[in-house]
Structure formats: C-alpha cells, structure tokens
Enzyme design. Structure first.
Site, short mmCIF file in Angstrom:
data_model
loop_
_atom_site.label_atom_id
_atom_site.label_comp_id
_atom_site.label_asym_id
_atom_site.label_seq_id
_atom_site.Cartn_x
_atom_site.Cartn_y
_atom_site.Cartn_z
N LYS A 1 8.33 5.03 -10.96
CA LYS A 1 9.59 4.80 -11.66
C LYS A 1 9.47 4.94 -13.19
CE LYS A 1 11.82 2.04 -8.05
NZ LYS A 1 13.19 2.41 -7.81
N THR B 1 -2.72 18.51 -2.40
CA THR B 1 -2.64 19.74 -3.21
C THR B 1 -2.27 19.42 -4.65
OG1 THR B 1 -2.01 21.10 -1.31
CG2 THR B 1 -1.46 21.96 -3.49
N ASP C 1 1.95 -4.28 -6.28
CA ASP C 1 2.86 -3.13 -6.30
C ASP C 1 3.86 -3.33 -7.45
OD1 ASP C 1 4.94 -1.37 -5.99
OD2 ASP C 1 5.07 -1.58 -3.81
#
Lengths: 484, 484
Positions: free
Chosen positions: A343, A367, A312
């Site tokens: 970020k 979506t 991560d």
C-alpha cells in the site's frame, strides 16, 4: 524483416506539453454536481461489465484531474478523499515532486525493459533499495525482500517462516534427500504439516493460503478450499478505554491463554504452529485495536515456541498511525521476526531478521520479484515524508480529528466506540444499514469515506492530510450523521 | 503545516534531456570484455547481500544501455539475449515506441496516483482493457480479469473455478447461511474439499496453492505445506517425433487414462477435481511438449466431469510459439474455460468463459487488481506486434532456428531431443553438468541463454528476434557445444 529502423531516436524529442493535462492544485473545498456515484460513473460501470467484472466497482475517477487530498470523479464531482484508494496513496494525488519523475530515465527504462529482479537486477538495484526501503526499515530488521503486493509479500513471509522452522527442526541442516523426494508427492517429511496461527477478524489477503489466515467476511472465504490452520480471538475492547480497563485487560488475558492452548494442541497433533501472523490494527475486519501488552505477550508466547512472529503492516505501515511502523508503539524488547508492507510503501515486500535469511537460490523467487518503478517512486515519497515531517503531522492532525470527533460524539448517540492512533481513526454506527447510509450521506456531501467490518467507518487519509482538511471532514460528518 | 505550496507546477518544465541516457540502437554483434558474470557483477552481488538475498542473482544489467535483442551487463559486456528476463520482454530492451510513452500523462498519473482498480477504476479503464487485452483475446473468451503477476492470476483462476464448481453443485444457487457461517471456521460445507489436478513437471507459480500444482523442482517445494491435490503424468515424448509415433501415442493414452482415474478416485473421496490446470508447453519443468490430441482428450475428460479447464499460458502467451496463444494450435472445438497470462503480456491476468463470471463483489478482488501502467505499455506492444507481423515472424525465424539446429545436431551427439514451435525451441544435453557448462560457454561468447528442467536449454528470445540474430545464435551454439 528487420524491425528496428535506423531512424533517429524519437524519444529525444519528447515534448511534455501532454503533461499539462495533469492537475496542479488542490480545490479549497468539495464540489458536488451530482449524487455519488453519478450518472457517468454508472454508465461507465455498465460499459466495463462487457469486458471485466464490475461487482465491487463503486465509481470511476478522473485521476489526471485529481490533486492532493481531492479526487475528481467521472461526473466532475470533487471529493475530499479520506479513503485514498483503500489507504494506498501516501501523498495523495499527482504530487508534483512525483510527477517530475516522468523525466527520470530509470523510470521509463524500468517500465519498458522490466528486469527479472531475482536473476538479473539493475546495476543500481541495491542502491535503490537502500534509498527507499532500507532508509525506513524497522529497528533491528536490516534486510528486505521486495514483492508485488501485500498478498504475495505475506505468502512469501509464510514461506520464509516455514523454511526457517523446518531448518530449526533439522538442527539447522539443509533438507535431506528424503525431504526432497517426498515433497514432490506432497508427502511427509518434505511437505510438513506446519500451520500458521491467525485471528478472528484478521485480513491478510485473498490467495488461498492467505484466505486461510483471513477471517474478516464470509464472502471472501466461502467456496474456497483452505488449510485447517488455527484461529484465536483478537481482543475486542470496550470504549472509551479509560473507563473499561479491567474488561479490556481480561480480553488480553483470555486471548493470550487461547493462543498458548493452540500452540500446545497443534504440537500434540504434529501440526506445529510455525508462524503467527497479526495486524497491529485489524483493518478490513473493523478497525480493532489491541494493547501493547497484548502484542508483547503474543511475541513472548511465539518466541517460547520457536515460532516466527510476523507483523502484517500492509495497511498500518508508512506513517498514518503517527509512527512510521505501528508496531514501534508497542515497546517490544526485540523486533518482530518479519514485518510485511505494501500500500503506502508503493511496493509489496517484507523486512526480516537476519536469522530468517533464505540462503538457497530459487526458494524465495519469481520472475519479477517486485518492480523497480515502484522503488523509484518510494525513494521520492520517503524523502518527502522525512523532509516535511509528515509522520509527525499524521500524529498531530489525527489527534485533532479524534478530539473533535469526541465532541460530535458527545452530542450524537450514533457515533460509537471512537478509537484510533494518528489519522487511523474509526468509529462504529449502531448497525450495518446505518453505517452504509452514513457513507452515502458523507459521499453525497463530498467526503469520500470508507467502511470496514460490520458497522465501522474508517479514516484513511493520505499523509498530506492537514488540519484544514480535517476541519472540512468534521463539518461534513457533523451534517451527515444527523441524517442517519 | 500546509504542505502544498502554491508554487507553479514544476512538472510542466520537465526536460527530456535525461532520456538521452537511454540507448537508441542495437549492437551488430556480441562484445565480451570479461567473463560472464564479470567482476563488477560479482562486486554488486556482494553489495546486494547486505540488504536483499541474492542467491539466485546471476548478473547485474545496465538496462539504460541495453537495446533491442542485446543486453549490456555491469562490466560493459554486450550479450545477444535469447532468455529475455525469463521470457518476459516482448519487444526486447528500450523499444523506441515504448520509450515515447514517457510523455503519456496517463502513465505518470497511473504510477503516482495508482487506483484501487476493483473499486475505483480510471474513467478510461474499460477502454484501456479493450485496446490491450481484449484486442488479442483468445477466441470465445471475451472477458478478462487483470492481476499483478502470473501467480496471482493463477490463484484467482483457481478461485474462479472453485466458486463456479461450488455453485454448480448447489444447482446455481448462492451460498447458504450455513455455507457462510461454516467457512469462517474453515469447515464443510462452506469450505469445500475440492481439489485441482496438475501434472508432473508443471510450473504454475510459488505461492502455497500454486506450489501445490507446481512439480518442476524439489527446491521450490520442500519445507512448504501443501494441499493434497492429485498429480498426473504429462506426456514424455521421444524425438524426433516422426520416428516415435507409436511410443508417443501410448504416452498420450496412458496419461489420459491416469487422469480419468484421478477424477474417479477423488470423487469417491468427496474431493472432486474442480479444475485442471496445465501449460501448453511445460517450461520451467524442461520444455516438455504434448500433442493436440492429448489436450483435446484432456479437455473432453474435464468437461465430462463438470470441471474447469485452465490453460496456463503465462510463458507461452503473447506470440513466441508462432500463434498469439499456443492453445490455438490444438484445434479445440470449444475454447478453454480459463486462459492465464503474464510475462510478455506485461500484466498478469486471465480470460474466462462467460459462464465463469463471478457476479458477487469482493470475491475476486484485492487493493490493486492490476496496474494501469502495464496496460498502457501492453496497448502499444500489441499495436506494434500486429502492425509488424511479429507473431508470424516468430514462426518463420523459429523454423529457421530449429532447422539449422538440426544441422548442428547431425554433427554433434551432445544435442538431444531438439523440439519446439516458433522461437520456443529447446534441446537437451546428456547431463545437468554438461548443460550448465554449455550455458557458461555460450554466455562467455556473448549469447545469454537459459536452462530449464534437469538438462534442457530453452530459447526465449523476444518477438523482435530476427534471422540475423538467429544466425549469430547458431554460430555461438556451434562453438560452445564443441567445448562441452
């Protein structure tokens, strides 16, 4: 009833005089007119409480007036910003080359005619991805999935890992009819009991699943149901590193032993650890570092168990540690399976190894699946970072900052455990109270700095943070620490 | 090493000639040059597979050339779009008043100097929220929380409900020290076993927690671990409604009985249902409607159990059903506790009742917490929707569309279960295969329409969809259905 009037297209006459209200140069030093936050920020905070919760709101900023490394607040205070919107602005405020994007028709069209990217991408979408995300892809990871933020990226990284792990368990075959029917009632075998291993002190986001991996502060987690997923310790080193080699090596070893045990325990319970998720540097949790040997050992255990190794890099990615991706500094023999970003990368998303590609539609889907306006900005950011050597600059300026902080530390016993790579520098204060007082003292002197964990100060300047900014930073720290 | 050169600010010379490449008028009718998707879309799909999964990609669109209700694809085909990016574009493509926002300095600054809204909002942020979201807030819900998408909004709506429910159980007191310590190990009492009730056929997003509430299609859920949360049936009506009154009433009653039982069962197991989440019309699941009586009964049961009533208006919100919020049509005596939105609202987020406000910082929080660029667009969208009466228009045009579809239905037995409010109209075909064939036939004639559930066609035009567009829609449907 026809709404579209056949008037000439007003957009063509767009005047840019309005853009003159955006700042175009950087102050030479901080300039404080009030305490921070000042009375106007406090009044705005009260106003905001009428329509939106404001409990975490620290100050209001005038972003049109901010530039480069300096942020201007509602009271007209100009602060050197080494926090940079929780480490999320790569080039500081209102970089002129980015402001010029206002004239890019792709930008306004993507904003007002936003595509559902999973089904109907822009004709230039693959090209956009290549010029932005792929141009800085970690070695060995040639494909990427865009998402909207770090949390949604982590959620989908976990889903990708679960899908992969389940397929492996089926010998690579697609789900059976029984899998498909049972999952609708959330029962075995279609809904597996796989787990994710994360670490004490970790932070991976605040959705329910990511909170089950996040263990930085109780206030994030309390009252929220969670998955019963395994927790292992993340090394806690003593500093300076060169005086604590044996202690720190034992930390690595003990943590790796604990991790191996978790794999075994969970497998026995039919709750296989399908993925391990880890930050290169635990950030929200207190800027905890670990050695390349630890990460190499972790990858080895993960691989031996057929599990997915997720790094991560939401906060470390994009250059601040002196390499574009922090995990490049570990010397891994093979790449991580998944690298997550957000970020400074402007958009959320994750790179993944070819074996993890999900080939069926609508499994990794939503979506919006990202936002082309962010890729347009990122394309330009990446170009500037490369042309101006800003990752190398972060490394050099960070070294300067850290070595000068060492000097301050040698004369002041309140600065503890100085550590860091690139500009990703941190130190502890003796207590939470003193840390918070230090932040106030620094902010009131015009240095906007942030904390993390229980008692750490973390530096998170942009990539356009230079030696002159570091010098101002050091001066203010020197003054502020004396008041603590 | 200083990166910021003291050159004059190039942004001031922004020319807008580039914006001339954006379309400024709507075609009078569809114009198909190739099959849909055409060869250029197929080639782009192949190119995309090198850098990003493409399994759900249907066609590539040229958004700069698209305008109003018409979308232009990579092959130059012009299609009347009644699907509108999965119902997410309120004013169609490139609305001139929105394109003009390119000159708004707030827009470009918010994009390139993006704030961490939870900590450091723009000075005008409360004002932005008032002019956009609050100006269309559902009655009784005067506060709002911005998020990035429907899924993250739903995740945080659940968190808000859990926090509220836990506080109620503690008599309104904050978490105890034992709560705070136990939650770090994901154990009781700090990590509660509360559950969320959702419905068969529901769709609330694809993060792990929202997938535990989503039950529209197995492929979304299979291989992903889930919370063992209760499932109740959502009414399944027979059409036409006025010929099946007794049957449909029994549907309501049986569903409500099942829901009451779930509350009882879970409470006995210490797994209290802290929240109920429901769509006003189940959309992805197949456009299933329920009566105002059903929703009133559901709210009553939820309230009696001290649970939180969450209405997920991600797809229904913003006007397409003929009222700005679909739940306005139920005649509830008190508002829902939480109303979630996204899609046509440009930004994700949720309105909440005052009692549910979370007063402690960092519990409902993340780095970005929304995106001011989306509020700037929404502010203008809301203004146009109000000035031009577009919600009323959706109601009237939808009635026309539905009544004309009734005429087609009377001569063609392939159109089943015609239903809808506003332009939110749907019908079924006899089988999934015939439904998919109908979509192909319609698209090849220049009507871009979408399916949902197993065999439904759903209409999701924008709010600038007018009678002339409905007439073209009906002509194509009439032709396409004959080929099925």
């Amino acid at each position: 009833m026809y709404f579209i009037k056949k008037t000439s297209y007003i957009g063509r006459q767009i005047s840019c005089r309005y853009l003159k209200t955006i700042a175009t140069s950087e102050p030479s030093k901080p300039d404080m007119k009030t305490a921070f936050p000042g009375p106007k920020s406090m009044a705005l905070k009260k106003e905001m409480s009428m329509v939106h919760q404001n409990a975490s709101t620290r100050a209001f900023f005038d972003y049109e007036k901010s530039f480069g490394n300096y942020v201007v607040d509602a009271d007209g205070n100009k602060l050197l910003d080494v926090y940079m919107q929780i480490s999320s602005l790569p080039l500081g405020y209102n970089h002129p080359e980015l402001i010029k994007l206002a004239k890019d028709p792709r930008l306004i069209t993507s904003l007002v005619s936003r595509p559902a990217l999973g089904s109907f991408p822009r004709t230039d979408y693959a090209d956009m991805i290549k010029k932005s995300l792929i141009s800085v892809a970690p070695k060995g990871l040639s494909e990427v999935q865009t998402m909207l933020c770090g949390t949604s990226a982590n959620e989908n990284a976990l889903k990708t890992a679960f899908i992969y792990y389940s397929a492996q368990k089926r010998g690579g075959k697609p789900p059976t009819p029984k899998d498909l029917s049972s999952c609708m009632n959330q029962q075995l075998p279609g809904t597996p009991k796989w787990t994710v291993l994360a670490f004490n002190g970790a932070f991976h986001g605040r959705s329910l699943a990511m909170l089950s991996c996040t263990r930085s502060k109780p206030i994030h987690k309390v009252d929220i149901p969670a998955h019963d997923w395994p927790i292992s310790p993340f090394p806690r080193y003593k500093y300076p590193l060169n005086e604590n080699i044996e202690y720190n090596k034992k930390q690595d070893k003990d943590c790796l032993t604990h991790i191996s045990e978790q794999f075994k325990l969970r497998k026995e319970k039919g709750e296989d650890i399908a993925a391990v998720i880890i930050e290169p540097i635990q950030s929200e949790g207190g800027d905890h570092h670990a050695s390349p040997e630890f990460f190499k050992g972790l990858q080895k255990i993960t691989k031996e168990n057929g599990s997915v190794f997720i790094v991560d890099e939401v906060q470390t990615g994009g250059g601040p540690t002196g390499t574009f991706w922090c995990h490049e500094q570990w010397g891994l023999e093979t790449p991580p399976d998944i690298v997550v970003f957000s970020k400074k990368m402007i958009t959320g998303g994750y790179y993944y190894a070819p074996a993890l590609k999900v080939n069926e539609g609508y499994r990794i889907f939503n979506t919006w699946m990202g936002d082309p306006t962010k890729l347009i900005v990122l394309e330009k950011v990446v170009q500037i970072v490369k042309e101006q050597g800003l990752v190398e600059q972060a490394k050099v300026v960070g070294q300067f900052l850290k070595s000068e902080l060492q000097n301050i530390q040698s004369t002041n016993d309140k600065i503890l455990n100085l550590r860091g790579v690139g500009t990703y520098v941190a130190f502890d204060l003796p207590t939470t109270g003193l840390r918070d007082k230090f932040i106030d003292e620094a902010c009131n002197r015009g240095l906007h700095v942030g904390g993390c964990g229980e008692k750490a100060i973390r530096f998170r300047p942009s990539l356009v943070y230079d030696k002159k900014h570091a010098e101002i930073t050091l001066n203010i720290i020197n003054e502020a620490i004396k008041q603590v």
